[in-house]
Write a protein that holds these residues in place. Structure first.
Motif, PDB file in Angstrom:
ATOM      1  N   THR A  40      72.324 -17.445  51.737  1.00 47.28           N
ATOM      2  CA  THR A  40      72.658 -16.860  50.452  1.00 47.28           C
ATOM      3  C   THR A  40      72.896 -15.380  50.670  1.00 47.28           C
ATOM      4  O   THR A  40      72.101 -14.723  51.308  1.00 47.28           O
ATOM      5  N   GLN A  87      51.733  -5.701  45.102  1.00 44.21           N
ATOM      6  CA  GLN A  87      52.521  -5.908  43.894  1.00 44.21           C
ATOM      7  C   GLN A  87      52.236  -4.697  43.009  1.00 44.21           C
ATOM      8  O   GLN A  87      51.139  -4.550  42.481  1.00 44.21           O
ATOM      9  N   PRO A 145      56.411 -12.258  44.336  1.00 47.04           N
ATOM     10  CA  PRO A 145      57.192 -12.635  43.150  1.00 47.04           C
ATOM     11  C   PRO A 145      58.483 -11.838  42.955  1.00 47.04           C
ATOM     12  O   PRO A 145      59.368 -12.300  42.245  1.00 47.04           O
ATOM     13  N   TRP A 146      58.611 -10.701  43.558  1.00 50.04           N
ATOM     14  CA  TRP A 146      59.820  -9.895  43.351  1.00 50.04           C
ATOM     15  C   TRP A 146      60.971 -10.338  44.259  1.00 50.04           C
ATOM     16  O   TRP A 146      62.087  -9.897  44.098  1.00 50.04           O
ATOM     17  N   ILE A 147      60.730 -11.211  45.202  1.00 52.47           N
ATOM     18  CA  ILE A 147      61.786 -11.659  46.109  1.00 52.47           C
ATOM     19  C   ILE A 147      62.448 -12.891  45.518  1.00 52.47           C
ATOM     20  O   ILE A 147      61.903 -13.992  45.547  1.00 52.47           O
ATOM     21  N   THR A 148      63.640 -12.695  44.975  1.00 46.16           N
ATOM     22  CA  THR A 148      64.405 -13.753  44.340  1.00 46.16           C
ATOM     23  C   THR A 148      65.785 -13.796  44.985  1.00 46.16           C
ATOM     24  O   THR A 148      66.609 -12.910  44.742  1.00 46.16           O
ATOM     25  N   PRO A 149      66.021 -14.784  45.885  1.00 47.46           N
ATOM     26  CA  PRO A 149      67.329 -14.857  46.531  1.00 47.46           C
ATOM     27  C   PRO A 149      68.470 -14.779  45.517  1.00 47.46           C
ATOM     28  O   PRO A 149      68.406 -15.363  44.445  1.00 47.46           O
ATOM     29  N   THR A 208      69.491 -11.808  44.319  1.00 45.17           N
ATOM     30  CA  THR A 208      69.383 -10.553  43.572  1.00 45.17           C
ATOM     31  C   THR A 208      69.293  -9.397  44.555  1.00 45.17           C
ATOM     32  O   THR A 208      69.016  -9.587  45.737  1.00 45.17           O
ATOM     33  N   TRP A 248      67.704  -5.497  45.416  1.00 43.16           N
ATOM     34  CA  TRP A 248      66.687  -4.487  45.115  1.00 43.16           C
ATOM     35  C   TRP A 248      67.324  -3.108  45.123  1.00 43.16           C
ATOM     36  O   TRP A 248      67.179  -2.337  44.202  1.00 43.16           O
ATOM     37  N   PHE A 260      67.977  -9.857  48.781  1.00 41.18           N
ATOM     38  CA  PHE A 260      67.147 -11.054  48.795  1.00 41.18           C
ATOM     39  C   PHE A 260      68.055 -12.228  49.134  1.00 41.18           C
ATOM     40  O   PHE A 260      69.061 -12.446  48.463  1.00 41.18           O
ATOM     41  N   THR A 293      68.283 -16.278  51.509  1.00 43.85           N
ATOM     42  CA  THR A 293      67.583 -17.448  52.009  1.00 43.85           C
ATOM     43  C   THR A 293      67.885 -17.562  53.489  1.00 43.85           C
ATOM     44  O   THR A 293      69.045 -17.492  53.901  1.00 43.85           O
ATOM     45  N   PRO A 352      62.848 -18.190  51.246  1.00 40.31           N
ATOM     46  CA  PRO A 352      63.193 -16.912  50.614  1.00 40.31           C
ATOM     47  C   PRO A 352      62.951 -15.783  51.611  1.00 40.31           C
ATOM     48  O   PRO A 352      61.991 -15.828  52.399  1.00 40.31           O
TER      49      PRO A 352
END
Length: 165
Positions: A6, A82, A132-136, A138, A140, A146, A148, A153
């Motif tokens: 991704t 976090q 939780p902030w790592i969302t493939p 998106t 930063w 981020f 895959t 992830p």
């Protein structure tokens, strides 16, 4: 070799070695770089290093299966904060990681050792749990995406180089 599945977005930042790991004789001088101390030596195969310079993100217990001009592969643990409600009061999250680094480049900063190369690309993949902030899919910040990697992830840092001044 790792494949990025991704195309990413960004996070965190660089890497500064805080513990020395042994390098094999004859290996090229390649390193992870970010918060480099120009008075220190170039560290290869670090067991521990802070990847954002303020200890809110630390890769630790790293074991490197490969390390050289063709790249580096290792496993270890990510200990990251976090930052909620802020970084000083945030919860520390600990997750196993698989780390890949490649594309060593000379430093652009004249204060850096001229004979060393620094990995300019790095991924940290989370095969068993992820902050939780790592969302493939998106981003930063520029250069921190981020993604895959091998179904996990991950964070991909690109355009890395040491700060040696």
């Amino acid at each position: 070799m790792n494949r990025l599945y991704t195309v990413p977005l960004a996070v965190l930042a660089w890497f500064g070695a805080t513990a020395v790991g042994a390098a094999d004789p004859g290996d090229p001088v390649v390193a992870l770089g970010k918060c480099y101390d120009p008075g220190g030596s170039v560290v290869q195969r670090p067991a521990t290093f802070a990847y954002n310079c303020d200890n809110t993100g630390v890769l630790q217990d790293m074991v490197w299966s490969t390390w050289g001009a063709d790249g580096a592969r290792g496993t270890g643990t990510d200990s990251s904060v976090q930052c909620q409600p802020n970084c000083a009061q945030g919860t520390r999250l600990v997750n196993p990681v698989v780390v890949h680094a490649w594309n060593p480049q000379p430093a652009k900063d004249a204060a850096c050792p001229p004979d060393a190369r620094y990995f300019s690309d790095l991924t940290i993949a989370y095969p068993q749990g992820v902050p939780p902030w790592i969302t493939p899919g998106t981003q930063w910040s520029p250069g921190t995406d981020f993604v895959t990697v091998d179904g996990a992830p991950a964070v991909h840092f690109s355009g890395l180089g040491p700060f040696c001044s």
